[in-house]
Design an enzyme around this catalytic site. Structure first.
Site, PDB file in Angstrom:
ATOM      1  N   GLY A  28      24.825  63.224  62.561  1.00 36.66           N
ATOM      2  CA  GLY A  28      25.862  62.342  62.045  1.00 36.66           C
ATOM      3  C   GLY A  28      27.184  63.017  61.724  1.00 36.66           C
ATOM      4  O   GLY A  28      28.132  62.353  61.331  1.00 36.66           O
ATOM      5  N   CYS A  29      27.264  64.321  61.896  1.00 38.71           N
ATOM      6  CA  CYS A  29      28.449  65.064  61.454  1.00 38.71           C
ATOM      7  C   CYS A  29      29.350  65.519  62.599  1.00 38.71           C
ATOM      8  O   CYS A  29      30.384  66.136  62.351  1.00 38.71           O
ATOM      9  CB  CYS A  29      28.028  66.262  60.613  1.00 38.71           C
ATOM     10  N   GLY A  30      28.989  65.206  63.817  1.00 40.43           N
ATOM     11  CA  GLY A  30      29.836  65.557  64.957  1.00 40.43           C
ATOM     12  C   GLY A  30      30.834  64.441  65.186  1.00 40.43           C
ATOM     13  O   GLY A  30      31.737  64.204  64.379  1.00 40.43           O
ATOM     14  N   ASP A  86      30.384  61.342  64.841  1.00 43.19           N
ATOM     15  CA  ASP A  86      30.256  60.273  63.845  1.00 43.19           C
ATOM     16  C   ASP A  86      30.951  60.590  62.522  1.00 43.19           C
ATOM     17  O   ASP A  86      31.108  59.723  61.672  1.00 43.19           O
ATOM     18  CB  ASP A  86      28.782  59.940  63.599  1.00 43.19           C
ATOM     19  N   ARG A  88      23.520  69.063  63.256  1.00 42.76           N
ATOM     20  CA  ARG A  88      24.012  68.513  61.981  1.00 42.76           C
ATOM     21  C   ARG A  88      24.207  67.012  62.197  1.00 42.76           C
ATOM     22  O   ARG A  88      25.306  66.548  62.484  1.00 42.76           O
ATOM     23  CB  ARG A  88      25.294  69.197  61.543  1.00 42.76           C
ATOM     24  N   LYS A 112      23.569  53.111  64.067  1.00 40.13           N
ATOM     25  CA  LYS A 112      24.657  52.131  64.219  1.00 40.13           C
ATOM     26  C   LYS A 112      24.303  51.183  65.353  1.00 40.13           C
ATOM     27  O   LYS A 112      23.442  51.483  66.184  1.00 40.13           O
ATOM     28  CB  LYS A 112      25.978  52.838  64.489  1.00 40.13           C
TER      29      LYS A 112
END
Length: 189
Positions: free
Chosen positions: A143-145, A147, A141, A106
């Site tokens: 991008g899964c925290g 974000d 993991r 990003k």
């Protein structure tokens, strides 16, 4: 930070079969050569020969979540900024025997990434891995925290990107109690 020191437990591997009928590019293994492993424990306890990966923004702020720990552990924010990487690319640090892959997903730290930007940055990382003989990567993991991407989609992207390689990816997750405490401690520092 004794909270973060965990032993490897609940280790398991998922072998992902290739669905690509074309032969793999030169220097890569045939179908099923890559693997996705899961470990409950501290990412920073992985073997020092394994490269590490995580997500950052183009502005390299690294002020929240696990990115704070990457910044404190491996330093090099100025080196990352000098690389001038854009979303969909990967900024790289070399630390001793390993590479630290900073997936730029990003533009600004406060924005959310897209699956497309994540995939592009993973493709960029894969190209570097193949060129430099990297076969083992540990990561959270991605991008899964903070974000908030969905792991089922992200793990599918990992499979599509790495399916024709011999790269083993180990995904670390903290046990839930420690993860909650760590996230609270490192948010917006």
């Amino acid at each position: 930070m004794s909270l973060l020191v965990q032993k490897r437990i609940d280790f398991y591997t998922v072998k992902a079969p290739s669905r690509d009928p074309k032969p793999p590019p030169a220097g890569q293994t045939s179908e099923g050569g890559w693997s996705l492993n899961y470990v409950s424990g501290d990412l920073f306890s992985c073997p020092e020969v394994e490269s590490l990966a995580h997500c950052i923004s183009e502005d390299c702020r690294m002020g929240a979540g696990i990115a704070v720990m990457f910044r404190k552990t491996f330093k090099g924010v100025d080196d990352l900024k000098k690389q001038e990487k854009k979303p969909g690319q990967c900024a790289i640090l070399k630390r001793d025997q390993r590479f630290i892959y900073n997936l730029v997903t990003k533009k600004k730290a406060y924005q959310k990434p897209t699956y497309s930007q994540l995939k592009e940055s993973l493709e960029d990382m894969k190209a570097h891995c193949v060129t430099n003989g990297v076969t083992r990567i540990s990561m959270p993991r991605i991008g899964c925290g903070l974000d908030r991407l969905k792991w089922d989609k992200v793990s599918g992207i990992l499979g599509n990107v790495f399916k024709n390689t011999n790269i083993s990816i180990t995904v670390y997750s903290l046990p839930e109690k420690e993860q909650t405490m760590v996230m609270k401690e490192f948010i917006r520092r």
